[in-house]
Design a protein around this motif. Structure first.
Motif, mmCIF file in Angstrom:
data_model
loop_
_atom_site.group_PDB
_atom_site.id
_atom_site.type_symbol
_atom_site.label_atom_id
_atom_site.label_comp_id
_atom_site.label_asym_id
_atom_site.label_seq_id
_atom_site.Cartn_x
_atom_site.Cartn_y
_atom_site.Cartn_z
ATOM 1 N N UNK A 11 4.536 -11.994 -7.136
ATOM 2 C CA UNK A 11 3.403 -11.165 -6.754
ATOM 3 C C UNK A 11 3.926 -9.849 -6.181
ATOM 4 N N UNK A 12 3.007 -8.976 -5.817
ATOM 5 C CA UNK A 12 3.387 -7.744 -5.110
ATOM 6 C C UNK A 12 3.031 -7.869 -3.624
ATOM 7 N N UNK A 13 3.144 -9.103 -3.112
ATOM 8 C CA UNK A 13 2.824 -9.390 -1.713
ATOM 9 C C UNK A 13 4.113 -9.766 -0.982
ATOM 10 N N UNK A 14 4.419 -9.025 0.082
ATOM 11 C CA UNK A 14 5.660 -9.230 0.822
ATOM 12 C C UNK A 14 5.360 -9.932 2.152
ATOM 13 N N UNK A 15 6.082 -11.030 2.447
ATOM 14 C CA UNK A 15 5.804 -11.787 3.672
ATOM 15 C C UNK A 15 6.064 -10.954 4.932
ATOM 16 N N UNK A 16 5.184 -11.110 5.910
ATOM 17 C CA UNK A 16 5.324 -10.465 7.211
ATOM 18 C C UNK A 16 5.583 -11.545 8.252
ATOM 19 N N UNK A 17 6.695 -11.427 8.961
ATOM 20 C CA UNK A 17 7.059 -12.387 9.997
ATOM 21 C C UNK A 17 6.660 -11.806 11.351
ATOM 22 N N UNK A 36 0.697 -11.327 4.837
ATOM 23 C CA UNK A 36 1.373 -10.664 3.732
ATOM 24 C C UNK A 36 0.955 -9.216 3.607
ATOM 25 N N UNK A 37 1.897 -8.370 3.198
ATOM 26 C CA UNK A 37 1.610 -6.964 2.938
ATOM 27 C C UNK A 37 1.571 -6.767 1.426
ATOM 28 N N UNK A 38 0.395 -6.406 0.911
ATOM 29 C CA UNK A 38 0.228 -6.129 -0.511
ATOM 30 C C UNK A 38 0.600 -4.670 -0.738
ATOM 31 N N UNK A 39 1.498 -4.422 -1.678
ATOM 32 C CA UNK A 39 1.970 -3.057 -1.943
ATOM 33 C C UNK A 39 1.731 -2.728 -3.416
ATOM 34 N N UNK A 40 0.953 -1.678 -3.662
ATOM 35 C CA UNK A 40 0.727 -1.172 -5.017
ATOM 36 C C UNK A 40 1.173 0.281 -5.083
ATOM 37 N N UNK A 41 1.712 0.682 -6.218
ATOM 38 C CA UNK A 41 2.070 2.084 -6.428
ATOM 39 C C UNK A 41 0.803 2.872 -6.761
ATOM 40 N N UNK A 42 0.622 4.008 -6.100
ATOM 41 C CA UNK A 42 -0.488 4.923 -6.404
ATOM 42 C C UNK A 42 0.083 6.336 -6.518
ATOM 43 N N UNK A 43 -0.733 7.244 -7.036
ATOM 44 C CA UNK A 43 -0.260 8.609 -7.287
ATOM 45 C C UNK A 43 -1.247 9.621 -6.730
ATOM 46 N N UNK A 44 -0.727 10.768 -6.356
ATOM 47 C CA UNK A 44 -1.559 11.882 -5.908
ATOM 48 C C UNK A 44 -1.056 13.152 -6.564
#
Length: 247
Positions: A12-18, A158-166
């Motif tokens: 996934x694009x979800x990174x565990x947060x401790x 979890x931190x969900x991270x998606x690439x976006x553009x501006x």
């Protein structure tokens, strides 16, 4: 920065947060005693103090560098809580700490309203453009759409991270996709974003893997320690949650 090699599988694009194992300091008041939060937030904004307030169930929590001084006069009391017991508040604290750290590194933030039932969401962008088009002089900035939430199946934040553009013009004015197209720069923009294979207009079918390894994982590595109130920190793991396939 050490390059992370993911084991074979689907991720996934979800990174565990401790979260910190011990309690963290916050301000707290019963919701029945709290001032209208809209009024309170307006007062905070006008004061230019670093204070945040967040209502959860029967309590209103306050945090930030100036929270104790500012909120004591509003009836809040200081307490210490375990963030693992209040995941919704933990998500807010983690994302606010994350944004503060990103801004200190030169990132800039694009305001975005959170959809319903998403606890915390922001977009941050790297300070320098990833590229500038020759046609139309469009600056292309890479950014990260961040959402933080609790995931019961893995009992973890979890931190969900998606690439976006501006996009911006030569003067730094934001551009939307239609404006980019009007400058005849859309295909070049897509090339900068690696939507096409290098030097062609053929779709890049490996874009998901490229973004995971070249953008998402390095981004998580860059922000492995996220500051929280009271000097505590949350830790962001650079290896995302895998997809567990049932038998």
């Amino acid at each position: 920065m050490e390059k992370i090699q993911l084991r074979s599988g689907i991720y996934t694009n979800i990174f565990p947060v401790i979260l910190p194992s011990g309690p963290v300091p916050v301000m707290k008041i019963s919701r029945t005693r709290a001032t209208d939060l809209r009024v309170l937030r307006d007062e905070i904004a006008k004061s230019n103090r670093e204070v945040r307030v967040y209502a959860h169930e029967e309590w209103v929590f306050g945090y930030g560098r100036d929270a104790r001084i500012f909120l004591s006069d509003k009836g809040f009391g200081e307490t210490r809580i375990s963030l693992k017991d209040i995941p919704a508040l933990a998500a807010r604290l983690v994302l606010d700490g994350f944004v503060a750290l990103a801004l200190s590194k030169g990132f800039w933030q694009r305001k975005k309203d959170s959809p319903k039932r998403v606890e915390a969401r922001v977009e941050v962008f790297r300070p320098e453009p990833k590229g500038v088009t020759r046609q139309g002089n469009v600056k292309v900035f890479i950014g990260y759409d961040l959402r933080c939430a609790y995931y019961p199946p893995v009992e973890s934040l979890g931190l969900v991270v998606d690439v976006v553009w501006a996009y911006q013009d030569e003067n730094g004015t934001p551009l939307n996709t239609r404006a980019v197209q009007a400058r005849n720069a859309l295909y070049e923009v897509w090339g900068i974003q690696e939507e096409f294979l290098s030097g062609t207009q053929q779709l890049n079918l490996q874009i998901a893997q490229i973004r995971m390894h070249n953008y998402l994982i390095p981004f998580a590595q860059e922000f492995q320690s996220i500051p929280l109130p009271g000097g505590e920190s949350a830790l962001l793991k650079a290896e995302p949650f895998p997809v567990i396939l049932g038998g």
